[in-house]
Design a protein around this motif. Structure first.
Motif, PDB file in Angstrom:
ATOM      1  N   LEU A 239      24.723  42.198  48.499  1.00 41.62           N
ATOM      2  CA  LEU A 239      25.899  41.414  49.136  1.00 41.62           C
ATOM      3  C   LEU A 239      25.450  40.661  50.672  1.00 41.62           C
ATOM      4  O   LEU A 239      25.654  39.671  50.694  1.00 41.62           O
ATOM      5  N   LYS A 240      24.659  41.391  51.272  1.00 40.62           N
ATOM      6  CA  LYS A 240      24.249  40.813  52.453  1.00 40.62           C
ATOM      7  C   LYS A 240      23.131  39.666  52.299  1.00 40.62           C
ATOM      8  O   LYS A 240      23.110  38.568  52.747  1.00 40.62           O
ATOM      9  N   ASN A 241      22.301  40.060  51.181  1.00 36.75           N
ATOM     10  CA  ASN A 241      21.207  39.049  50.535  1.00 36.75           C
ATOM     11  C   ASN A 241      22.117  37.593  49.891  1.00 36.75           C
ATOM     12  O   ASN A 241      21.547  36.435  50.275  1.00 36.75           O
ATOM     13  N   LEU A 242      23.021  37.979  49.207  1.00 40.07           N
ATOM     14  CA  LEU A 242      23.798  36.981  48.583  1.00 40.07           C
ATOM     15  C   LEU A 242      24.479  35.943  49.460  1.00 40.07           C
ATOM     16  O   LEU A 242      24.295  34.883  49.365  1.00 40.07           O
ATOM     17  N   ILE A 278      25.858  30.534  40.451  1.00 38.32           N
ATOM     18  CA  ILE A 278      26.910  30.611  39.270  1.00 38.32           C
ATOM     19  C   ILE A 278      26.982  31.962  38.878  1.00 38.32           C
ATOM     20  O   ILE A 278      28.093  32.680  38.913  1.00 38.32           O
ATOM     21  N   SER A 279      25.903  32.490  38.289  1.00 40.37           N
ATOM     22  CA  SER A 279      25.885  33.806  37.658  1.00 40.37           C
ATOM     23  C   SER A 279      26.183  34.946  38.594  1.00 40.37           C
ATOM     24  O   SER A 279      26.561  35.888  38.126  1.00 40.37           O
ATOM     25  N   TYR A 280      26.231  34.500  40.149  1.00 51.25           N
ATOM     26  CA  TYR A 280      26.180  35.650  40.860  1.00 51.25           C
ATOM     27  C   TYR A 280      27.537  35.628  41.438  1.00 51.25           C
ATOM     28  O   TYR A 280      28.293  36.696  41.789  1.00 51.25           O
ATOM     29  N   LEU A 281      28.294  34.430  41.429  1.00 53.74           N
ATOM     30  CA  LEU A 281      29.660  34.008  42.244  1.00 53.74           C
ATOM     31  C   LEU A 281      30.714  34.538  41.198  1.00 53.74           C
ATOM     32  O   LEU A 281      31.885  34.678  41.546  1.00 53.74           O
ATOM     33  N   GLU A 282      30.392  34.431  40.016  1.00 52.51           N
ATOM     34  CA  GLU A 282      31.332  34.803  38.791  1.00 52.51           C
ATOM     35  C   GLU A 282      32.060  36.262  39.131  1.00 52.51           C
ATOM     36  O   GLU A 282      33.126  36.240  38.897  1.00 52.51           O
ATOM     37  N   LEU A 368      31.861  32.720  50.033  1.00 54.42           N
ATOM     38  CA  LEU A 368      31.118  32.957  48.324  1.00 54.42           C
ATOM     39  C   LEU A 368      32.561  32.637  47.345  1.00 54.42           C
ATOM     40  O   LEU A 368      32.160  32.327  46.274  1.00 54.42           O
ATOM     41  N   SER A 369      33.680  32.556  47.855  1.00 49.74           N
ATOM     42  CA  SER A 369      34.790  32.447  46.938  1.00 49.74           C
ATOM     43  C   SER A 369      34.931  30.891  46.602  1.00 49.74           C
ATOM     44  O   SER A 369      34.981  30.291  47.712  1.00 49.74           O
ATOM     45  N   ASP A 370      35.317  30.663  45.554  1.00 54.01           N
ATOM     46  CA  ASP A 370      35.865  29.571  45.159  1.00 54.01           C
ATOM     47  C   ASP A 370      37.135  29.049  45.971  1.00 54.01           C
ATOM     48  O   ASP A 370      37.885  29.902  46.086  1.00 54.01           O
ATOM     49  N   PRO A 371      37.417  27.749  46.484  1.00 59.81           N
ATOM     50  CA  PRO A 371      38.607  27.565  47.144  1.00 59.81           C
ATOM     51  C   PRO A 371      39.799  27.919  46.411  1.00 59.81           C
ATOM     52  O   PRO A 371      40.853  28.512  47.182  1.00 59.81           O
ATOM     53  N   SER A 372      40.030  27.932  45.098  1.00 57.26           N
ATOM     54  CA  SER A 372      41.186  28.216  44.329  1.00 57.26           C
ATOM     55  C   SER A 372      41.406  29.701  44.305  1.00 57.26           C
ATOM     56  O   SER A 372      42.460  30.281  44.195  1.00 57.26           O
ATOM     57  N   ASP A 373      40.243  30.413  44.385  1.00 61.31           N
ATOM     58  CA  ASP A 373      40.253  31.898  44.332  1.00 61.31           C
ATOM     59  C   ASP A 373      40.396  32.846  45.908  1.00 61.31           C
ATOM     60  O   ASP A 373      40.720  33.752  45.951  1.00 61.31           O
ATOM     61  N   LEU A 374      39.977  31.933  46.854  1.00 64.96           N
ATOM     62  CA  LEU A 374      40.133  32.389  48.171  1.00 64.96           C
ATOM     63  C   LEU A 374      41.132  33.244  48.494  1.00 64.96           C
ATOM     64  O   LEU A 374      40.996  34.297  48.880  1.00 64.96           O
ATOM     65  N   PRO A 375      42.402  32.635  48.420  1.00 65.69           N
ATOM     66  CA  PRO A 375      43.671  33.445  49.036  1.00 65.69           C
ATOM     67  C   PRO A 375      43.532  34.853  48.088  1.00 65.69           C
ATOM     68  O   PRO A 375      43.823  36.002  48.654  1.00 65.69           O
TER      69      PRO A 375
END
Length: 643
Positions: A239-242, A278-282, A368-375
């Motif tokens: 998580l720190k590296n990401l 994308i493969s890490y943020l999913e 790291l969150s997509d704006p739509s997923d942030l809340p």
């Protein structure tokens, strides 16, 4: 040699040169003069001069040879350059011709002109390869003008994109020499940005293609190398590296926004970043919440282990809910009291560690969150904080503290719940600060805001209810302790001494000990709470303290001197009540002090005292109850005056 050089004059005549040499030589004259003619001396001068001339000749010859060589070299270079320029021009001409032939050949039928079309295609390919090779060589030599010429010719060929690829590949040779690939990439793009406009007619397209190449090849391989190693073995490092890699990639993207990359460079760069991560943020939030739960559990367990404490099961469900409702309504301790040995089971260090972990999780979530997923993601992190900080730590400490409060009739009870109250208040202030500073910005404009506020409100109400219950039971214990002191220290003879004339004390020993105990508890309450909570609790304690003393005084019969002692005791209790700094409490003790005057006033003055300012509004039964405590109440005179 300098003298020899001076003898040369233009135009050069040998006889005149020798004549000048003889004339300047001492003893060489023939017409008299200061010295006579000396043939030996003249011969010697000739020999020396010949040697000087030979040396001069050799030097001049070497210089001539050097100049001839330089001239020949420059002539060859000039000839080569002329040849190259001529050749360059023939390339341009040939390219123009083959390009036109290629276009014409496209229209010719294959069955009749297959051989011609094949030859044209072959020549087209060969010339294209020559041009690309020429561009490659020119780039390696750093010849910008030549690169521009070849690129302009190739612009109309199919291989133009290959020319761009070659340029991009060679630009990156030796570009990544530092330990910081992101800084190397930024320097590379800045350097190419200054140059690309001098080479290509479409610099923004070429620069965009370079950046795409850097992101999709160099950065993507670097990110994969950094993340795949710890992805399954070390969630914290992953998580720190990401977070670090995504932040640095975004920072690089911001720098590249300064360049001309076409119309919508923001979208272009965002897509490049997404393609890398994308493969890490999913599944980022799953890794984040999983790590946060395990890390929080470990922090708590490490703390309880350090205390050699095995957490009790608080219990949930119907029975526990029923117990909670009964306790709230009756203030009865349900179950045996637990001796906590003064341990609050609250740790500021634990709280700081939990909040720090959550703060970092909120920061990563924001990045790291997509704006739509942030809340939604932020809410998930918040619920974990509530679970481990508010429920598993604070609520557990409150439950344990409640279980540790002794019954109100316990003797010498140690009351630690106020320490729990103090620490819980401090911790909740920290929790509230993180809620406002780190969660609110992530959810402020979403429906999750009301959900978070509601959850926070429920947590606060639940904790306040348990704090109120614990404080109430603690106050009962305090009153119970005062009762024990009064029962043990107050004697009937205190207020009805056998020798009325031999009473020296100003107030009783029971009063001294009760006041000392009350002052200690008041100080503890002030240190444990803040704001209006202090006044509220002190008000409640003061009212109960007054009722205790009021009812206590009702148990005794008072002689005249005993009544004076009671007045002195109440005066001391009133001094103690002043420490509360609550007007109502002080008023209660002022009234009680006035009531005690009824114990000593002369019978003829009873009615006057009862109608005084402090007692006039009291119920007559209250006044009567105090008058009845007088030892002389049974006398007909006293009863007549009070009737």
């Amino acid at each position: 040699m300098a003298t020899t050089a001076e003898l040369f004059e233009e135009p050069f005549v040998a006889d005149e040169y020798i004549e000048r040499l003889v004339w300047r030589t001492p003893g060489g004259g023939s017409r008299g003069g200061p010295e006579a003619f000396d043939p030996k001396r003249l011969l010697e001068e000739f020999v020396n001069h010949i040697q000087e001339l030979q040396i001069m000749d050799e030097r001049i010859q070497r210089k001539v040879e050097k100049l001839e060589q330089q001239c020949q070299k420059e002539a060859k270079e000039f000839a080569k350059k002329v040849q190259e320029l001529q050749k360059s021009n023939q390339i341009k001409e040939a390219a123009d011709i083959i390009q036109k032939l290629h276009l014409i050949a496209q229209e010719l039928p294959f069955d009749r002109f297959s051989e011609v079309k094949s030859k044209i295609a072959s020549k087209y390919h060969d010339l294209e390869c020559q041009l690309i090779q020429e561009f490659t060589s020119a780039q390696r030599r750093g010849e910008i003008s030549r690169m521009r010429e070849v690129a302009a010719v190739l612009l109309h060929f199919k291989g133009y994109s290959h020319c761009v690829d070659v340029y991009i590949k060679q630009c990156q040779e030796g570009a990544y020499l530092r330990n910081d690939v992101f800084e190397d990439a930024a320097v590379l793009c800045q350097r190419v940005n200054k140059q690309v406009g001098d080479v290509f007619s479409n610099p923004e397209t070429v620069l965009a293609k370079l950046i795409q190449n850097v992101f999709e090849i160099k950065l993507q391989s670097f990110v994969k190398e950094q993340l795949e190693e710890c992805r399954k073995s070390d969630a914290e490092q992953y998580l720190k590296n990401l977070y670090d890699l995504y932040t640095r990639t975004s920072s690089l993207s911001s720098k590249l926004m300064e360049f001309n990359l076409g119309t919508d460079k923001q979208t272009f760069l965002s897509k490049l970043i997404k393609s890398i991560f994308i493969s890490y943020l999913e599944n980022y939030i799953e890794v984040e919440t999983g790590y946060l739960k395990s890390r929080s559990a470990m922090i708590l367990q490490r703390y309880y282990d350090s205390k050699n404490h095995q957490k009790r099961s608080i219990g949930t469900g119907g029975i526990q809910d029923l117990k909670e409702r009964i306790r709230q309504r009756t203030n009865l301790p349900l179950g045996p009291s637990i001796d906590t040995h003064g341990e609050t089971f609250l740790s500021q260090e634990v709280v700081v560690n939990l909040l720090q972990e959550t703060k970092q999780a909120f920061e990563r979530c924001h990045r790291l969150s997509d704006p739509s997923d942030l809340p939604r993601n932020a809410f998930r992190i918040f619920t974990i904080l509530v679970e481990f900080l508010c429920i598993e730590h604070i609520d557990y400490a409150l439950e344990t503290g409640l279980a540790g409060i002794p019954s109100s009739d316990s003797r010498n009870a140690n009351l630690y719940f106020l320490d729990v109250v103090q620490q819980a208040n401090t911790i909740f202030h920290l929790f509230d600060k993180q809620f406002n500073d780190h969660l609110m910005p992530l959810i402020s404009s979403s429906p999750k805001l009301s959900e978070c506020l509601q959850k926070k409100k429920e947590i606060i109400e639940q904790m306040e209810m348990k704090l109120d219950t614990g404080i109430d039971r603690t106050l009962n214990c305090m009153i119970g302790q005062m009762k024990h002191i009064l029962a043990a220290e107050q004697k009937k003879t205190d207020f009805k001494p056998e020798d009325e004339n031999n009473v020296l004390i100003q107030y009783t020993n029971a009063c001294v000990k009760v006041c000392a105990y009350v002052r200690k508890q008041v100080e503890k309450i002030k240190n444990s709470m803040d704001g209006k909570n202090v006044d509220t609790v002190l008000m409640e304690l003061g009212v109960r303290f007054h009722r205790l003393i009021y009812e206590h005084l009702q148990q005794y019969s008072y002689s005249c001197m005993g009544g004076m002692l009671a007045i002195c005791d109440v005066a001391e209790y009133r001094k103690c009540a002043k420490d509360f700094k609550i007007p109502m409490v002080l008023h209660l003790f002022d009234t009680l002090h006035a009531l005690c005057n009824l114990l000593v006033v002369a019978p003829d003055n009873l009615k006057q005292v009862c109608s005084g300012e402090q007692l006039a509004n009291l119920d007559k039964n209250i006044l009567h109850s105090f008058v009845q405590l007088r030892a002389d109440y049974r006398s007909a005179r006293l009863a007549r005056h009070f009737s």
